[in-house]
Enzyme design. Structure first.
Site, PDB file in Angstrom:
ATOM      1  N   ASP A  16      71.966  11.821  69.073  1.00 57.06           N
ATOM      2  CA  ASP A  16      70.774  12.560  69.474  1.00 57.06           C
ATOM      3  C   ASP A  16      69.552  11.660  69.325  1.00 57.06           C
ATOM      4  O   ASP A  16      69.603  10.621  68.650  1.00 57.06           O
ATOM      5  CB  ASP A  16      70.665  13.813  68.591  1.00 57.06           C
ATOM      6  CG  ASP A  16      69.430  14.619  68.870  1.00 57.06           C
ATOM      7  OD1 ASP A  16      69.198  14.980  70.037  1.00 57.06           O
ATOM      8  OD2 ASP A  16      68.663  14.875  67.916  1.00 57.06           O
ATOM      9  N   ASP A  18      65.482  12.837  69.349  1.00 53.76           N
ATOM     10  CA  ASP A  18      64.369  13.365  68.564  1.00 53.76           C
ATOM     11  C   ASP A  18      64.862  13.897  67.220  1.00 53.76           C
ATOM     12  O   ASP A  18      65.746  14.755  67.165  1.00 53.76           O
ATOM     13  CB  ASP A  18      63.662  14.500  69.318  1.00 53.76           C
ATOM     14  CG  ASP A  18      63.064  14.037  70.624  1.00 53.76           C
ATOM     15  OD1 ASP A  18      62.220  13.135  70.605  1.00 53.76           O
ATOM     16  OD2 ASP A  18      63.459  14.574  71.685  1.00 53.76           O
ATOM     17  N   ASP A 176      70.703  15.995  64.219  1.00 50.50           N
ATOM     18  CA  ASP A 176      69.845  16.440  63.120  1.00 50.50           C
ATOM     19  C   ASP A 176      69.719  17.949  63.035  1.00 50.50           C
ATOM     20  O   ASP A 176      68.944  18.448  62.214  1.00 50.50           O
ATOM     21  CB  ASP A 176      68.445  15.831  63.275  1.00 50.50           C
ATOM     22  CG  ASP A 176      67.663  16.450  64.424  1.00 50.50           C
ATOM     23  OD1 ASP A 176      68.241  16.610  65.520  1.00 50.50           O
ATOM     24  OD2 ASP A 176      66.474  16.780  64.237  1.00 50.50           O
TER      25      ASP A 176
END
Length: 227
Positions: A16, A18, A176
């Site tokens: 991922d 961001d 995240d």
């Protein structure tokens, strides 16, 4: 060997963007508030943005307009302004998280094929990776507009596995948030989560994953246990 570890060797990893590789909250805050200024609407704070990012820029903008009490009919005009402002600021307020480059370099050195998969539009993701010196680690980059559906739907992960020519069970998802974990579980990918990301303002340690890492370069010692 930890019984939670799959027995098959890894062939690839999907990462991922961001909150996992780059702290982009500053970019989001600046672009959103410039957009709101253009429309004569109240500004939003960093805390709101941190709780709201992760499901794609369209979702972020719609949520922002609702948060400030704007007419939903303003969305199209706001989207055009937001895109222009985000492209102008993309990466200026962003920082690569400590340990990210070391972790990616180690994955590549281990022979894994890497793809970046984000809900951020591809036109935002690709120049950000270039600007932050991360683009060279990845064979593939897929934004939230690359497929019919976004994470937490498993479709983007399954399509990315196809592009990497790797079975989901041998493709590690690194993210995240619960979006990343839900997509990975549904796609059949093992998943690890970093603890410093956004996750909609909630503690990511409560989200089921093989591991919760404080830095991406901790992958080296963690994956040493993998077959």
């Amino acid at each position: 060997m930890d019984p939670m570890f799959p027995s098959l060797p890894l062939h690839a990893a999907i990462v991922d963007l961001d909150g996992t590789m780059v702290d982009t909250l500053g970019d989001f805050v600046v672009a959103l508030n410039r957009c709101l200024d253009d429309l004569g609407l109240p500004r939003v704070g960093r805390g709101f943005v941190e709780r709201t990012v992760g499901k794609g820029s369209e979702h972020l903008l719609r949520s922002t307009l609702a948060h400030v009490g704007a007419d939903p009919a303003l969305y199209e005009a706001a989207w055009a302004r937001y895109q222009a402002h985000y492209l102008a600021v993309n990466g200026e307020q962003a920082q690569v998280f400590p340990g990210v480059m070391q972790g990616l370099a180690w994955l590549r050195a281990r022979g894994l094929r890497l793809a970046c998969l984000t809900n951020k539009p591809t036109a935002f993701a690709q120049p950000l990776l270039v600007r932050k010196g991360l683009a060279g680690y990845f064979e593939q980059v897929f934004g939230g507009d690359a497929f019919e559906r976004k994470k937490p739907d498993p479709l983007p992960l399954l399509r990315t596995c196809e592009a990497l020519r790797s079975e989901p069970s041998r493709t590690l998802m690194i993210g995240d948030s619960s979006n990343d974990a839900q997509a990975a579980h549904a796609a059949g990918c093992p998943v690890v989560l970093v603890t410093y990301g956004y996750n909609h303002g909630e503690d990511v340690r409560a989200v089921p994953a093989l591991a919760h890492l404080d830095r991406l370069d901790q992958l080296e010692s963690w994956l040493a246990r993998w077959p």
